[in-house]
Each structure stands twice: as structure tokens, then as C-alpha cells.
Design an enzyme around this catalytic site. Structure first.
Site, short mmCIF file in Angstrom:
data_model
loop_
_atom_site.label_atom_id
_atom_site.label_comp_id
_atom_site.label_asym_id
_atom_site.label_seq_id
_atom_site.Cartn_x
_atom_site.Cartn_y
_atom_site.Cartn_z
CB SER A 15 -14.29 3.95 4.39
OG SER A 15 -12.87 4.19 4.46
CD1 TRP A 16 -10.04 7.87 -0.92
CD2 TRP A 16 -11.73 8.76 -0.65
NE1 TRP A 16 -9.77 9.10 -1.61
CE2 TRP A 16 -11.23 9.61 -1.52
CE3 TRP A 16 -13.29 9.08 -0.53
CZ2 TRP A 16 -11.55 10.83 -1.90
CZ3 TRP A 16 -13.69 10.25 -0.91
CH2 TRP A 16 -12.89 11.06 -1.65
N GLY A 140 -7.16 16.02 -1.13
CA GLY A 140 -7.85 17.04 -0.49
C GLY A 140 -8.40 16.86 0.85
CB ALA A 144 -14.42 8.08 3.62
CE LYS A 195 -3.61 12.70 3.85
NZ LYS A 195 -5.24 12.02 4.33
CG ASP A 248 -5.63 15.66 2.70
OD1 ASP A 248 -6.41 15.30 3.30
OD2 ASP A 248 -5.13 14.95 1.97
CB THR A 252 -5.18 14.30 7.81
OG1 THR A 252 -5.71 14.29 6.53
CG2 THR A 252 -4.53 12.86 7.92
#
Length: 336
Positions: A15-16, A140, A144, A195, A248, A252
Site C-alpha cells: 500500500s505505501w 511523517g 497510505a 511511533k 507521525d 499512527t
């Protein structure tokens, strides 16, 4: 990368990886996306979509895909590495002989390698046998799906070579994606790895039924322990207040689109690690592995990271999330 940005290869069509390839193509760059499976490459080329990872998203017609890594990286000015952190070394070892000698190598992975405790840029530099100044990272608030939908976000492009960072910044600037440059690679990467661990903790708290005060507390104390580790490793403290740090972390820890948060929530609801993994289509959240390497890195540098410690114990020592929360709350009182 010249004014036309040259050719950019993106290795990894999850996905990213697919989303970042879309960003680069939307910015006017010539982009080739490498997919392990030919049917994914065919879907991108013929139907301009990646139904496995970005269902319902139309990809630019200028985005080309291939399942041939040689074709993907041939004459590329930059090679983007979009594979999970714990598989980066193995994948890159296979690609290394194909890489153009002066290409900027860009890591999208966020983690700390389990066996070596190296950051991703260190793994890239070592395996590709290039100076650190040739390696860049992107980090960051990078959920996605939202970026693929064209929702506005900002990000950080970090490289110790400012000119390479600027070239990558220009190659990925669109009306919805705004990259800022930074030269603090250590801070950017420590923030990106930690994170995921904090998001697991936030998910667990949510699964246990805790509300926004608890979430806010975890995010704030999470940035505090992440900053402690980063500074001990040579990062600049201010980096953690920026997009790759706090930005980020908030995204997240709070978004249902975050794999780590969703995974943590399942643990908080009482599911086992195996059950949570099965529910996420066999995809392990990065933080499940990274919490162990980050914990070890903290021990090696003499930094106290209580949230990381508790997440590690839940994921790997069989501690239940409820007593884990009690352990955090039962620590000795001290000044902030």
C-alpha cells in the site's frame, strides 16, 4: 535527479510503495513500480489499479509497473525501497548488483533491525555498499490510503546530502503531498520506528475501553521516551516536535487506518498475538518486532522507555494488556 526528476524505481508494491509511486508520478516523475507478482504489475499497467493493496484507487496512467527488478532499476536516478523493515536486508542483497552506482537510495521502511539494532539507512548503506550521504528516508504522517485518495499531508525527506534531499523533495511535491527536507537522519528514523510501538500501546488502551485522556497521555509520554532515545543516539531534540516525530505519532496512534493501532486494539480486546495476526490477513504490525530491537537499543544506551518495555512484554512475554496498563500507572511518581 534533473529538472525532469529523471527515472525513479519503486521496489515494493504494497500500500505505501504503490501510494508513494503514485505521488511521484503525480509530481511528474518517470516512475517504474516493481511488484513481486506479475499479476500485480499487470493490474497497474492494464487497469491502473492495485486491488490487493489499494482497492478503489485509480493510479496514474503514467505509472508503469514490472515484475522484473533489472528493468525497474535500469538507469534509475533514485531507487525507493518499499519493503518491510525486517526484510529490507535480504531483499536489498538481491538487488544490490543491479543498482546504478550513483542512484539515491530511499528507504520507506520504519523500524530497527532485530539482529543488528541498525536503523534502516544504516542497513541500506551497509548492504548496498554506498556512503550514508547517498541514502535518504521519507517519514511523517503517511497513512497510505488517505494520501492515495489525494488528501493533503506533509512529510519529511531526510538525507545528510542536502542536494539529494532537495531533488527528492522536488520529485515528490504535489498539490496534496508537501515534503520538507531535513538532515537529521537519526532523529527521523528513531521517531519512525518508535511511533509504531506507541501505536500498539494506544491501540491496547483503546481495546481496554480507555478514552481520550489516556490516549493523550500515551502520545505525550511516548514522544518523551522516543526523544530520550533519539537524543542519546545523536539526534536533535527538535526533530521529535516535527512532522516525522509528533506528526507521525499522532496519526499512527489515533487512526483506524494504522495497522499498529488496529493490531494493538485487538490485543486490548483480549485476542492473542496469533489471532490478531490472522485478523490482519497475516500481516504483522511493524511495532511487534521493532519493540524488541528498540527495547534492546534503549538498554544499550541506558535510556528508560517504560511504554516500549510494557509493549514488548505484552507481545513477547505473555503479559496481558490490563496488568500492563496497571504497571505503567503504578510507576513511582516523579516530575515531568
Amino acid at each position: 535527479m534533473s529538472e525532469s526528476h529523471g527515472k525513479i524505481a519503486v521496489l515494493g508494491s504494497g500500500s505505501w510503495g504503490t501510494t508513494f509511486a503514485k505521488v511521484l508520478a503525480d509530481a511528474g516523475s518517470e516512475v517504474v513500480l516493481w511488484a513481486r507478482r506479475a499479476e500485480v504489475a499487470d493490474a497497474v499497467n492494464d487497469r491502473h489499479c492495485n486491488p490487493d493493496y489499494l482497492p478503489g484507487i485509480d493510479l496514474p496512467e503514467t505509472l508503469r509497473a514490472t515484475s522484473d527488478a533489472v528493468e525497474a532499476v535500469h538507469d534509475a536516478d533514485a531507487v525507493v525501497l518499499a519493503v518491510p523493515s525486517q526484510t529490507l536486508r535480504e531483499n536489498l542483497a538481491g538487488w544490490q548488483p543491479l543498482l546504478p552506482p550513483d542512484a539515491t537510495l530511499v528507504s520507506l521502511a520504519k523500524g530497527v533491525e532485530l539482529s543488528t539494532l541498525k536503523r534502516m539507512s544504516e542497513v541500506v548503506s551497509e548492504v548496498a555498499d554506498v556512503p550514508m550521504s547517498q541514502v535518504a528516508v521519507v517519514s511523517g504522517p503517511n497513512l497510505a490510503r488517505e494520501i492515495a485518495e489525494g488528501q493533503p499531508t506533509a512529510t519529511v525527506v531526510a538525507c545528510t546530502d542536502h542536494d539529494r534531499a532537495v531533488a527528492l523533495q522536488q520529485a515528490s511535491s504535489t498539490g496534496y503531498f508537501r515534503p520538507y527536507t531535513n538532515t537529521d537522519m537519526i532523529g527521523i528514523e528513531v521517531a519512525g520506528a518508535c511511533k509504531n510501538v506507541m501505536a500498539l500501546a494506544s491501540g491496547m488502551a483503546s481495546g481496554l475501553g480507555y478514552g481520550d485522556n489516556t490516549m493523550s497521555t500515551l502520545i505525550t509520554r511516548g514522544i518523551a521516551e522516543t526523544t530520550r532515545l533519539g537524543v542519546a543516539l545523536g539526534a536533535e531534540a527538535m526533530t521529535f516536535a516535527g512532522l516525522a516525530g509528533l506528526g507521525d505519532l499522532v496519526a499512527t496512534c489515533t487512526s483506524p487506518l494504522s495497522r499498529n493501532r488496529s493490531f494493538g486494539e485487538r490485543l486490548g480486546l483480549g485476542e492473542s498475538l496469533a489471532e490478531a495476526q490472522a485478523a490482519t490477513h497475516g500481516q504483522v504490525a511493524e511495532g511487534v518486532k521493532s519493540c524488541s530491537s528498540i527495547r534492546e537499543l534503549a538498554a544499550r544506551t541506558g535510556v528508560e522507555m517504560p511504554i516500549t518495555e510494557v509493549v514488548h512484554r505484552v507481545c513477547h512475554d505473555g503479559l496481558a494488556p490490563e496488568p500492563a496498563a496497571a504497571m505503567l500507572l503504578g510507576r513511582d511518581p516523579k516530575p515531568e
